[in-house]
Design a protein around this motif. Structure first.
Motif, PDB file in Angstrom:
ATOM      1  N   ARG A 169      -7.149  -3.743   3.618  1.00  0.00           N
ATOM      2  CA  ARG A 169      -7.036  -4.117   2.206  1.00  0.00           C
ATOM      3  C   ARG A 169      -7.843  -5.373   1.915  1.00  0.00           C
ATOM      4  O   ARG A 169      -8.542  -5.459   0.899  1.00  0.00           O
ATOM      5  CB  ARG A 169      -5.570  -4.326   1.825  1.00  0.00           C
ATOM      6  CG  ARG A 169      -4.741  -3.055   1.837  1.00  0.00           C
ATOM      7  CD  ARG A 169      -3.350  -3.306   1.272  1.00  0.00           C
ATOM      8  NE  ARG A 169      -2.522  -2.116   1.397  1.00  0.00           N
ATOM      9  CZ  ARG A 169      -1.652  -1.896   2.365  1.00  0.00           C
ATOM     10  NH1 ARG A 169      -1.474  -2.814   3.315  1.00  0.00           N
ATOM     11  NH2 ARG A 169      -0.941  -0.783   2.412  1.00  0.00           N
ATOM     12  N   ILE A 173     -10.974  -5.606  -0.763  1.00  0.00           N
ATOM     13  CA  ILE A 173     -10.898  -6.524  -1.903  1.00  0.00           C
ATOM     14  C   ILE A 173     -12.117  -7.436  -1.957  1.00  0.00           C
ATOM     15  O   ILE A 173     -12.582  -7.835  -3.029  1.00  0.00           O
ATOM     16  CB  ILE A 173      -9.585  -7.337  -1.844  1.00  0.00           C
ATOM     17  CG1 ILE A 173      -8.395  -6.423  -2.161  1.00  0.00           C
ATOM     18  CG2 ILE A 173      -9.609  -8.513  -2.817  1.00  0.00           C
ATOM     19  CD1 ILE A 173      -7.047  -7.033  -1.869  1.00  0.00           C
ATOM     20  N   LEU A 219      -5.645   1.275  -4.174  1.00  0.00           N
ATOM     21  CA  LEU A 219      -6.432   0.045  -4.093  1.00  0.00           C
ATOM     22  C   LEU A 219      -7.854   0.329  -4.570  1.00  0.00           C
ATOM     23  O   LEU A 219      -8.473   1.311  -4.153  1.00  0.00           O
ATOM     24  CB  LEU A 219      -6.454  -0.476  -2.661  1.00  0.00           C
ATOM     25  CG  LEU A 219      -7.054  -1.869  -2.442  1.00  0.00           C
ATOM     26  CD1 LEU A 219      -6.395  -2.542  -1.250  1.00  0.00           C
ATOM     27  CD2 LEU A 219      -8.558  -1.792  -2.201  1.00  0.00           C
TER      28      LEU A 219
END
Length: 326
Positions: A169, A173, A219
């Motif tokens: 993650r 990001i 996400l």
């Protein structure tokens, strides 16, 4: 692989070798557990069973917390588990009643009663039952009573892979697609329906497919430009029965964009793909986008001419990264 959309659909096995978890991303760390599961089943002539939950337990236990972002939606996860050679996948609805089972009730009613567990393979930090109070200690304590064996993947073995969903993650990001894809063992992807936008891309010579991502908690990587591979797939429905893979159609490559289009005073996030050397109408189709390389972060330009000039540079770079002719 056979899929079951509820524990009630599953008929207990004579020799079930079981693991449990959300397996978000089914990354290379998860593969350590799955390979151990397969090998154990091979040795004991059993069948592998993976019990997972949908929706994600956090969405049920903490509905006020909107921070959860998942790496793989349910279809992506099912595909990866099928590719991993799992025999039986149980996707059981996670409810508050289920979450209130005590550790012993969970073992007796679910693992033994519903599945027929003869061996359970778990990661070093696995927790279960009401308030997540159940642990390896409970599994071992009830093993003789309920007639199953327990094998824990040592923490050192998991750490040797140096992978976690959190690291993936964090990489996504930041736009660090290369690292995320190495940890995943495959390209990160988004899947959704192609919807109509405002046609700006078409007017400036870069028509785009606007993606409406179907999973609201998925996400989304850093804003910017990406080199991507896309494929049109059939509408997705995961149901009880044998897993039938969705064969991709019309695989092509493109220049992906995630951002708010600041140069034209955009406000909301947009996910778009300019498909290279592709001129068909695909509105309403389901598009799967695989992120292969990060090109640059989103930026504001003083005028449209500067933006178009940069887009031409981006296209050349994307083509170079993908090994396509200019």
């Amino acid at each position: 692989m056979k899929i079951y959309r509820n524990l009630e659909d599953f008929i207990p096995l004579d020799n079930a070798v079981v693991t449990i978890g959300t397996f978000d991303g089914v990354h290379v760390g998860h593969q350590k557990i799955l390979s151990t599961l397969r090998e154990s089943a091979r040795v004991s002539k059993g069948e592998t069973v993976l019990l997972t939950f949908f929706p994600h337990p956090r969405l049920i236990l903490h509905p006020e917390d909107d921070s959860l972002r998942i790496i793989s939606d349910i279809d992506e996860k099912v595909k990866r588990l099928a590719d991993a050679g799992i025999d039986h996948l149980i996707i059981t609805p996670f409810t508050r009643d289920f979450s209130n089972l005590s550790p012993e009730e969970y073992i007796r009613e679910v693992l033994v009663g519903k599945i027929g567990t003869k061996k359970i393979i778990i990661g070093y930090d696995h927790r279960f039952g009401k308030d997540r109070k159940g642990s390896l200690k409970d599994l071992v304590a009830y093993a003789d009573i309920y007639g199953y064996a327990v094998e824990q993947i040592p923490e050192q073995d998991i750490n040797d892979v140096a992978v976690s969903s959190t690291k993936i993650r964090e990489a996504l990001i930041k736009g660090d697609i290369d690292t995320a894809n190495i940890y995943l063992g495959y390209p990160f992807q988004l899947t959704g329906k192609v919807i109509r936008g405002d046609q700006l891309g078409r007017r400036i010579g870069y028509p785009t497919a606007n993606l409406q991502v179907r999973e609201s908690h998925k996400l989304i990587p850093a804003y910017g430009i990406y080199a991507v591979e896309t494929s049109i797939i059939e509408p997705i429905e995961i149901k009880t029965g044998p897993y039938v893979p969705h064969l991709p159609e019309r695989i092509t490559y493109g220049m992906g964009y995630i951002g708010t289009r600041p140069t034209v005073d955009g406000v909301s996030r947009s996910i778009e793909v300019h498909l290279l050397d592709f001129h068909e109408d695909i509105y309403g189709e389901i598009l799967r986008v695989k992120f292969l390389h990060f090109v640059r972060h989103d930026q504001w330009f003083e005028n449209m001419e500067d933006m178009i000039r940069q887009m031409k540079t981006d296209e050349r770079q994307v083509r170079d990264l993908l090994g396509l002719t200019h």
